[in-house]
Design a protein around this motif. Sequence first.
Motif, PDB file in Angstrom:
ATOM      1  N   ALA A  54       0.828  -1.206   0.000  1.00 45.48           N
ATOM      2  CA  ALA A  54       0.000   0.000   0.000  1.00 45.48           C
ATOM      3  C   ALA A  54       0.864   1.258   0.000  1.00 45.48           C
ATOM      4  O   ALA A  54       0.557   2.245  -0.684  1.00 45.48           O
ATOM      5  CB  ALA A  54      -0.944  -0.008   1.198  1.00 45.48           C
ATOM      6  N   ILE A  55       1.958   1.260   0.764  1.00 43.05           N
ATOM      7  CA  ILE A  55       2.856   2.415   0.792  1.00 43.05           C
ATOM      8  C   ILE A  55       3.494   2.619  -0.576  1.00 43.05           C
ATOM      9  O   ILE A  55       3.576   3.746  -1.090  1.00 43.05           O
ATOM     10  CB  ILE A  55       3.933   2.235   1.879  1.00 43.05           C
ATOM     11  CG1 ILE A  55       3.311   2.299   3.269  1.00 43.05           C
ATOM     12  CG2 ILE A  55       5.011   3.314   1.743  1.00 43.05           C
ATOM     13  CD1 ILE A  55       4.265   1.907   4.385  1.00 43.05           C
ATOM     14  N   ASN A  63       1.627   9.458  -5.829  1.00 37.06           N
ATOM     15  CA  ASN A  63       1.801  10.829  -5.363  1.00 37.06           C
ATOM     16  C   ASN A  63       3.203  11.383  -5.627  1.00 37.06           C
ATOM     17  O   ASN A  63       3.592  12.394  -5.033  1.00 37.06           O
ATOM     18  CB  ASN A  63       1.480  10.903  -3.868  1.00 37.06           C
ATOM     19  CG  ASN A  63       0.001  10.712  -3.589  1.00 37.06           C
ATOM     20  OD1 ASN A  63      -0.788  11.653  -3.708  1.00 37.06           O
ATOM     21  ND2 ASN A  63      -0.379   9.482  -3.225  1.00 37.06           N
ATOM     22  N   GLY A  64       3.927  10.738  -6.500  1.00 34.14           N
ATOM     23  CA  GLY A  64       5.201  11.291  -6.942  1.00 34.14           C
ATOM     24  C   GLY A  64       6.333  11.219  -5.947  1.00 34.14           C
ATOM     25  O   GLY A  64       7.287  12.009  -6.037  1.00 34.14           O
ATOM     26  N   VAL A  65       6.263  10.287  -4.991  1.00 38.58           N
ATOM     27  CA  VAL A  65       7.376  10.106  -4.051  1.00 38.58           C
ATOM     28  C   VAL A  65       8.266   8.997  -4.602  1.00 38.58           C
ATOM     29  O   VAL A  65       7.904   7.814  -4.587  1.00 38.58           O
ATOM     30  CB  VAL A  65       6.869   9.749  -2.644  1.00 38.58           C
ATOM     31  CG1 VAL A  65       8.048   9.488  -1.705  1.00 38.58           C
ATOM     32  CG2 VAL A  65       5.995  10.869  -2.092  1.00 38.58           C
ATOM     33  N   PHE A  98      10.196   4.008   8.949  1.00 36.78           N
ATOM     34  CA  PHE A  98       8.865   4.100   9.539  1.00 36.78           C
ATOM     35  C   PHE A  98       8.663   2.869  10.407  1.00 36.78           C
ATOM     36  O   PHE A  98       8.646   1.743   9.914  1.00 36.78           O
ATOM     37  CB  PHE A  98       7.775   4.165   8.475  1.00 36.78           C
ATOM     38  CG  PHE A  98       6.376   4.135   9.062  1.00 36.78           C
ATOM     39  CD1 PHE A  98       5.849   5.266   9.672  1.00 36.78           C
ATOM     40  CD2 PHE A  98       5.615   2.979   9.026  1.00 36.78           C
ATOM     41  CE1 PHE A  98       4.587   5.248  10.240  1.00 36.78           C
ATOM     42  CE2 PHE A  98       4.335   2.948   9.580  1.00 36.78           C
ATOM     43  CZ  PHE A  98       3.817   4.091  10.190  1.00 36.78           C
ATOM     44  N   VAL A  99       8.531   3.084  11.710  1.00 35.32           N
ATOM     45  CA  VAL A  99       8.356   1.999  12.672  1.00 35.32           C
ATOM     46  C   VAL A  99       6.868   1.824  12.953  1.00 35.32           C
ATOM     47  O   VAL A  99       6.153   2.811  13.183  1.00 35.32           O
ATOM     48  CB  VAL A  99       9.132   2.308  13.969  1.00 35.32           C
ATOM     49  CG1 VAL A  99       8.795   1.307  15.054  1.00 35.32           C
ATOM     50  CG2 VAL A  99      10.631   2.308  13.692  1.00 35.32           C
ATOM     51  N   THR A 100       6.409   0.574  12.962  1.00 37.11           N
ATOM     52  CA  THR A 100       4.977   0.308  13.155  1.00 37.11           C
ATOM     53  C   THR A 100       4.593   0.384  14.632  1.00 37.11           C
ATOM     54  O   THR A 100       3.955  -0.517  15.189  1.00 37.11           O
ATOM     55  CB  THR A 100       4.595  -1.058  12.570  1.00 37.11           C
ATOM     56  OG1 THR A 100       5.461  -2.065  13.126  1.00 37.11           O
ATOM     57  CG2 THR A 100       4.706  -1.051  11.061  1.00 37.11           C
ATOM     58  N   VAL A 102       1.982   7.852   6.279  1.00 30.44           N
ATOM     59  CA  VAL A 102       3.393   7.496   6.120  1.00 30.44           C
ATOM     60  C   VAL A 102       4.060   8.440   5.123  1.00 30.44           C
ATOM     61  O   VAL A 102       5.153   8.959   5.366  1.00 30.44           O
ATOM     62  CB  VAL A 102       3.535   6.028   5.672  1.00 30.44           C
ATOM     63  CG1 VAL A 102       5.012   5.683   5.488  1.00 30.44           C
ATOM     64  CG2 VAL A 102       2.879   5.089   6.682  1.00 30.44           C
ATOM     65  N   ARG A 103       3.378   8.668   3.998  1.00 30.28           N
ATOM     66  CA  ARG A 103       3.928   9.594   3.000  1.00 30.28           C
ATOM     67  C   ARG A 103       4.059  10.998   3.595  1.00 30.28           C
ATOM     68  O   ARG A 103       5.075  11.674   3.375  1.00 30.28           O
ATOM     69  CB  ARG A 103       3.030   9.629   1.758  1.00 30.28           C
ATOM     70  CG  ARG A 103       3.382  10.734   0.776  1.00 30.28           C
ATOM     71  CD  ARG A 103       2.623  10.595  -0.527  1.00 30.28           C
ATOM     72  NE  ARG A 103       1.239  10.246  -0.354  1.00 30.28           N
ATOM     73  CZ  ARG A 103       0.246  11.107  -0.094  1.00 30.28           C
ATOM     74  NH1 ARG A 103       0.519  12.405   0.044  1.00 30.28           N
ATOM     75  NH2 ARG A 103      -1.002  10.696   0.016  1.00 30.28           N
ATOM     76  N   GLU A 104       3.058  11.447   4.330  1.00 31.48           N
ATOM     77  CA  GLU A 104       3.124  12.775   4.933  1.00 31.48           C
ATOM     78  C   GLU A 104       4.324  12.902   5.862  1.00 31.48           C
ATOM     79  O   GLU A 104       5.004  13.943   5.884  1.00 31.48           O
ATOM     80  CB  GLU A 104       1.840  13.078   5.706  1.00 31.48           C
ATOM     81  CG  GLU A 104       0.628  13.353   4.832  1.00 31.48           C
ATOM     82  CD  GLU A 104      -0.562  13.772   5.664  1.00 31.48           C
ATOM     83  OE1 GLU A 104      -0.356  14.418   6.715  1.00 31.48           O
ATOM     84  OE2 GLU A 104      -1.696  13.451   5.275  1.00 31.48           O
ATOM     85  N   LEU A 105       4.584  11.859   6.663  1.00 26.26           N
ATOM     86  CA  LEU A 105       5.716  11.908   7.582  1.00 26.26           C
ATOM     87  C   LEU A 105       7.037  12.005   6.832  1.00 26.26           C
ATOM     88  O   LEU A 105       7.967  12.695   7.267  1.00 26.26           O
ATOM     89  CB  LEU A 105       5.705  10.679   8.489  1.00 26.26           C
ATOM     90  CG  LEU A 105       4.534  10.557   9.466  1.00 26.26           C
ATOM     91  CD1 LEU A 105       4.641   9.267  10.269  1.00 26.26           C
ATOM     92  CD2 LEU A 105       4.460  11.755  10.406  1.00 26.26           C
TER      93      LEU A 105
END
Length: 342
Positions: free
Chosen positions: A64-65, A72-74, A107-109, A303-306
């Motif tokens: 999903a990430i 979104n262009g990341v 990114f830690v869950t 996640v993307r925002e972070l």
Amino acid sequence: MAYEALLLVGFGGPERPEDVLPFLANVTRGRGVPPERLAEVAEHYQHFGGVSPINQQNRDLLAAIRADFAANGVDLPVYWGNRNWHPMLADTVAQMRADGIGTALAFVTSAYGGYSSCRQYQEDLVAARSAVGPEAPMIDKLRQFWDHPGFVEPHTDAVRAALATLDPARRATTRLVFTAHSVPTAMAAAAGPQGGRYEAQLRETAALVAAAAAPDLGYDLVWQSRSGPPHVPWLEPDVNDHLALLAADGVSSVVVSPIGFVSDHLEVVWDLDTEAAATAKRLGLDFARAGTPGTDPRFVSMVRELVVERVNPPDTSPRRRLGTLPVWDTCPAGCCVPARRP
């Protein structure tokens, strides 16, 4: 700093019966957990064929990430490594080095501060880099996200959905019960500049979810999944003990919301869906368990925002937050060191 990849860091879990005891040995190494407790927890896994749902949940989150980044262009590759089971962090960091990655974000869950929910992951990243050697990529952990809308809103909607399954005629005697993994009290009070933030952040999340989902209902924060030696004090009350107190006080119905977790892994489906649900049934309580964020699009977008807020100047990527407790990108030296290691 320019970053070249994202590393998804999970807890890990067994994927076949013969994995269970080696996995539990990894989890509890150096903690003095009695053998009988390990055998008890191992039996929980065997109820599910010796397979924890957590690795598949992380595979789903990883996919999903990647899809969200692409849409979104990341332009960052996304890797995945675990603290306690395959794919192990050191193996993943070695693959990142082989792929030419020099710098990465992690990114830690786990949404919260504290030793086991934040500092230990950072120690694991350091150990993985040390195992890989001097050419291992630099890895910076993304900030904690206990009050980010992408985490709070899915929990809120899950509580609303769980409430909708209960008898509305009993709403006046319904209570929300938020749960998180218990830790030793010495660990919860962790020494250092920001000691004690695990419980404080959980209380803020519980207040945010309760206010948005059901402001007319009372709520409590309780604990689950204790695993340490019996002589070591841990955060209390346990969810099962608390349900008994609620039933004695005239509560008829409960929604149990595992706000300490990001997905429905074994400690949710066993400790809550099995044990707590059985306790509620014995006590005559109507019981509904709220879901977790999992791969909710809001959580994935978070996640993307972070990532974006970390790589861009603050004035161009403001932090989305619902709470008031302090948050930071880099933990202070000595942060969340337990006063006494259990």
